[in-house]
Design an enzyme around this catalytic site. Sequence first.
Site, short mmCIF file in Angstrom:
data_model
loop_
_atom_site.label_atom_id
_atom_site.label_comp_id
_atom_site.label_asym_id
_atom_site.label_seq_id
_atom_site.Cartn_x
_atom_site.Cartn_y
_atom_site.Cartn_z
N ASP A 114 0.84 -1.20 0.00
CA ASP A 114 0.00 0.00 0.00
C ASP A 114 0.87 1.25 0.00
O ASP A 114 1.11 1.83 -1.04
CB ASP A 114 -1.07 -0.02 1.09
CG ASP A 114 -0.57 -0.39 2.46
OD1 ASP A 114 0.63 -0.23 2.76
OD2 ASP A 114 -1.40 -0.83 3.27
N PHE A 125 -9.39 -0.47 3.60
CA PHE A 125 -8.88 -1.53 4.45
C PHE A 125 -9.54 -2.86 4.08
O PHE A 125 -10.76 -2.94 3.96
CB PHE A 125 -9.12 -1.21 5.92
CG PHE A 125 -8.43 -2.16 6.84
CD1 PHE A 125 -7.06 -2.06 7.06
CD2 PHE A 125 -9.13 -3.17 7.47
CE1 PHE A 125 -6.40 -2.95 7.90
CE2 PHE A 125 -8.49 -4.06 8.31
CZ PHE A 125 -7.13 -3.96 8.52
N ASP A 164 -5.37 -9.37 7.99
CA ASP A 164 -6.14 -9.40 9.23
C ASP A 164 -6.54 -8.01 9.70
O ASP A 164 -6.04 -7.00 9.23
CB ASP A 164 -5.30 -10.05 10.32
CG ASP A 164 -4.15 -9.15 10.76
OD1 ASP A 164 -4.10 -8.79 11.95
OD2 ASP A 164 -3.30 -8.78 9.93
#
Length: 180
Positions: free
Chosen positions: A109, A158, A165
């Site tokens: 990212d 996200f 996770d």
Amino acid sequence: MTPQIMINILDKKFVPLISREVIENRIAAIASEIEKDYQNRCPLFIVVLNGAFLFASELVKRIPLSCEITFIKLASYNKTQSTGSVREIIGLNDDIAGRDIIIIEDIVDTGLTMAQLLSQINDLEPASVAIASLLHKPDALQTEVDIRYTGFNIENKFVVGYGLDYDGIGRNLDAIYVLA
């Protein structure tokens, strides 16, 4: 119209983004590319734990080349945000000088973690270094990173599942889910 499936992880709600079938098809295509690119070579796969374990498992079992696999563990997230700093938890213990390296990552990212890892790896003088990342968030990049094998480009949102996770939960999901 099929109702949208929503899952709860801790205090957050997530909806499906990429199905298991789509992920598996893309992984098979990446494996074919790697097999072609590394014909008659023995690459060393460096798997970045914890997030890349499922992607790495599915990827390497589809690559019929002689290869080696090792693991490192880095941490750069707190809850749903990148902290901007990278902590090495388990380091690289292999001699990689003159080796063809393929880093297997779950997601790129900001690019900060990968840039730091690439710097450390390049200091050890490998013959070549390539990155295989299941996910990439181009809009989140803060530093350029050359990802040779990308599973999916996604929005800067996200995600969990398929190794990724939220506070340790959700890695075992067989698809990718996005924060609702």
